[in-house]
Design a protein around this motif. Structure first.
Motif, PDB file in Angstrom:
ATOM      1  N   TRP A 143      -1.576   0.173   6.522  1.00 60.77           N
ATOM      2  CA  TRP A 143      -2.610  -0.860   6.542  1.00 60.77           C
ATOM      3  C   TRP A 143      -2.473  -1.911   5.445  1.00 60.77           C
ATOM      4  O   TRP A 143      -3.017  -3.008   5.552  1.00 60.77           O
ATOM      5  CB  TRP A 143      -3.984  -0.192   6.438  1.00 60.77           C
ATOM      6  N   ASP A 144      -1.766  -1.630   4.347  1.00 55.42           N
ATOM      7  CA  ASP A 144      -1.737  -2.576   3.228  1.00 55.42           C
ATOM      8  C   ASP A 144      -1.238  -3.973   3.600  1.00 55.42           C
ATOM      9  O   ASP A 144      -1.826  -4.970   3.155  1.00 55.42           O
ATOM     10  CB  ASP A 144      -0.892  -2.009   2.084  1.00 55.42           C
ATOM     11  N   PRO A 145      -0.176  -4.113   4.392  1.00 59.38           N
ATOM     12  CA  PRO A 145       0.247  -5.478   4.741  1.00 59.38           C
ATOM     13  C   PRO A 145      -0.840  -6.251   5.482  1.00 59.38           C
ATOM     14  O   PRO A 145      -1.028  -7.456   5.244  1.00 59.38           O
ATOM     15  CB  PRO A 145       1.476  -5.251   5.629  1.00 59.38           C
ATOM     16  N   PHE A 146      -1.544  -5.582   6.369  1.00 59.11           N
ATOM     17  CA  PHE A 146      -2.639  -6.217   7.110  1.00 59.11           C
ATOM     18  C   PHE A 146      -3.769  -6.606   6.157  1.00 59.11           C
ATOM     19  O   PHE A 146      -4.332  -7.709   6.255  1.00 59.11           O
ATOM     20  CB  PHE A 146      -3.133  -5.245   8.181  1.00 59.11           C
ATOM     21  N   THR A 147      -4.106  -5.714   5.216  1.00 57.83           N
ATOM     22  CA  THR A 147      -5.167  -6.006   4.246  1.00 57.83           C
ATOM     23  C   THR A 147      -4.809  -7.205   3.377  1.00 57.83           C
ATOM     24  O   THR A 147      -5.631  -8.103   3.168  1.00 57.83           O
ATOM     25  CB  THR A 147      -5.427  -4.771   3.361  1.00 57.83           C
ATOM     26  N   ALA A 200     -11.775   3.504  -3.034  1.00 59.98           N
ATOM     27  CA  ALA A 200     -10.409   3.079  -3.357  1.00 59.98           C
ATOM     28  C   ALA A 200      -9.345   4.046  -2.855  1.00 59.98           C
ATOM     29  O   ALA A 200      -8.166   3.679  -2.820  1.00 59.98           O
ATOM     30  CB  ALA A 200     -10.265   2.880  -4.870  1.00 59.98           C
ATOM     31  N   GLY A 201      -9.704   5.284  -2.482  1.00 60.41           N
ATOM     32  CA  GLY A 201      -8.743   6.201  -1.882  1.00 60.41           C
ATOM     33  C   GLY A 201      -7.629   6.597  -2.819  1.00 60.41           C
ATOM     34  O   GLY A 201      -7.829   7.346  -3.776  1.00 60.41           O
ATOM     35  N   ALA A 202      -6.422   6.073  -2.574  1.00 59.61           N
ATOM     36  CA  ALA A 202      -5.277   6.346  -3.444  1.00 59.61           C
ATOM     37  C   ALA A 202      -4.930   5.157  -4.320  1.00 59.61           C
ATOM     38  O   ALA A 202      -3.937   5.204  -5.050  1.00 59.61           O
ATOM     39  CB  ALA A 202      -4.068   6.763  -2.614  1.00 59.61           C
ATOM     40  N   GLY A 203      -5.694   4.079  -4.243  1.00 59.64           N
ATOM     41  CA  GLY A 203      -5.616   3.012  -5.237  1.00 59.64           C
ATOM     42  C   GLY A 203      -4.777   1.806  -4.926  1.00 59.64           C
ATOM     43  O   GLY A 203      -4.717   0.873  -5.726  1.00 59.64           O
ATOM     44  N   SER A 204      -4.127   1.730  -3.755  1.00 58.65           N
ATOM     45  CA  SER A 204      -3.195   0.622  -3.518  1.00 58.65           C
ATOM     46  C   SER A 204      -3.891  -0.730  -3.423  1.00 58.65           C
ATOM     47  O   SER A 204      -3.342  -1.742  -3.885  1.00 58.65           O
ATOM     48  CB  SER A 204      -2.388   0.874  -2.241  1.00 58.65           C
ATOM     49  N   VAL A 205      -5.090  -0.789  -2.835  1.00 57.44           N
ATOM     50  CA  VAL A 205      -5.773  -2.081  -2.704  1.00 57.44           C
ATOM     51  C   VAL A 205      -6.282  -2.557  -4.056  1.00 57.44           C
ATOM     52  O   VAL A 205      -6.308  -3.761  -4.334  1.00 57.44           O
ATOM     53  CB  VAL A 205      -6.909  -2.002  -1.669  1.00 57.44           C
TER      54      VAL A 205
END
Length: 372
Positions: free
Chosen positions: A130-134, A154-159
């Motif tokens: 999902w990160d590229p879409f975000t 934040a889950g695992a923190g990538s965003v």
């Protein structure tokens, strides 16, 4: 799916009834149980790390002080402010003017709890998917380079890392009810890690220019109320961007095994933690009904079986759901195994879901003017 499927559907209906009562603010048997759970939770050892630092009229949050809720009499909420800076103001859901939303303990005890084996890996797979879409949606929405950003769930923190990169002159507050998978971000200069339950804990009005939440609203009993709170935390003209799944494509899958597996996954999550994996379909309406000026919407079909990042995400998700079902000796675990084995077949490709992103601005203020 037989008797076990009937039990899942019955449990899901019970949770939906509970949601309606809680959202309406009515105290019946569901409200009483929710209140008892909350009162018990008040004695848990919950840690909030934050420090409000006033710099040039702005406030940034840094990891510094250790606060614990009171285990004795008095207000369990701790407030801290520096000179010229606002305080962190957790909300008491039993006395707030907003009706109480369901306690986060429902998610914490569910099939995708942080306590489940493999949850960190599943979250990492979600990030790759999902990160590229975000990031594309954030850049389309227009994030100010010096924004104070709030990353909810934040889950695992990538965003949180992504926002810190997009906002080189800003600050990011990364929150979750369980911060174990991104706690190392507290060492970053412009990132604060905060243990925070979005259904209970608040921020001062106007604390942020940007609020983002991905796969958060679908796990809450009353997303409308949480969106209202997020609006309060934003400055006038501030940006809200929320993202969720829409599992509706599973209904039309030409592959019966995958269709059943996705439906079992959906029903398991709804019954165990109240999740609504179709919330993405009504995400735009939720945002505009909360009073935001709609900025845009993006939808991305997510393929399964094409060798992309969704394959690993669903492998890990099915495995975790299987573990949860197996604990109850449910034969439905076999449906999940069958769907998981289908992913690697060379003759299989399917559209499993849609990723939905919606953004809008809080009315008023220069940031609400696209030409500003």
């Amino acid at each position: 799916m037989g008797a076990d499927g009937d039990l899942l559907r019955s449990a899901a209906r019970t949770r939906r009834r509970a949601k309606l009562h809680l959202c309406d603010g009515r105290l019946d048997q569901f409200g009483a149980e929710d209140r008892e759970a909350r009162q018990a939770a008040e004695h848990a050892s919950i840690t909030h790390r934050h420090r409000a630092v006033a710099t040039g009229g702005a406030v940034r949050w840094e990891p510094s002080l250790l606060f614990r809720p009171s285990t004795g009499g008095g207000d369990r909420h701790t407030r801290y402010a520096t000179e010229g800076g606002p305080s962190l103001t957790p909300l008491d859901p039993m006395t707030s003017r907003r009706p109480a939303a369901e306690a986060a303990s429902g998610y914490d005890a569910g099939a995708f709890s942080h306590h489940m084996t493999g949850e960190q890996g599943r979250l990492r797979a979600l990030e790759k998917l999902w990160d590229p879409f975000t990031e594309h949606s954030l850049r389309r929405a227009g994030v100010p380079a010096a924004a104070r950003c709030l990353e909810v769930g934040a889950g695992a923190g990538s965003v949180a890392r992504m926002l810190a990169r997009i906002c080189p002159g800003g600050h990011v507050t990364a929150t979750d009810i369980d911060t174990r998978f991104f706690a190392e971000l507290a060492a970053e200069e412009r990132v604060t890690v905060l243990s925070h339950d979005v259904t209970q804990d608040g921020f001062p009005a106007g604390s942020f220019e940007v609020v983002h939440a991905r796969m958060v609203l679908c796990h809450l009993s009353c997303p409308e109320q949480v969106l209202a709170a997020m609006s309060q935390w934003l400055v006038p003209g501030g940006l809200l961007l929320v993202e969720d799944f829409d599992l509706a494509p599973a209904d039309a899958s030409p592959h019966p095994v995958m269709r059943r597996g996705l439906h079992v996954a959906e029903q398991t999550l709804e019954a165990s933690q109240g999740s609504d994996l179709r919330l993405g379909r009504r995400l735009q309406a939720l945002v505009t009904d909360a009073g935001f000026d709609l900025g845009g919407m993006a939808v991305q079909p997510v393929l399964i079986g094409d060798g992309g990042p969704a394959d690993e995400f669903w492998r890990l998700s099915f495995a975790q759901l299987h573990e949860f079902q197996a604990r109850n000796s449910s034969p439905l675990a076999g449906e999940l195994d069958a769907a998981m084995s289908l992913i690697d077949r060379p003759d299989f490709t399917d559209i499993g879901m849609h990723a939905v992103s919606v953004w809008g601005r809080k009315p008023g203020g220069p940031l609400s003017d696209p030409s500003a």
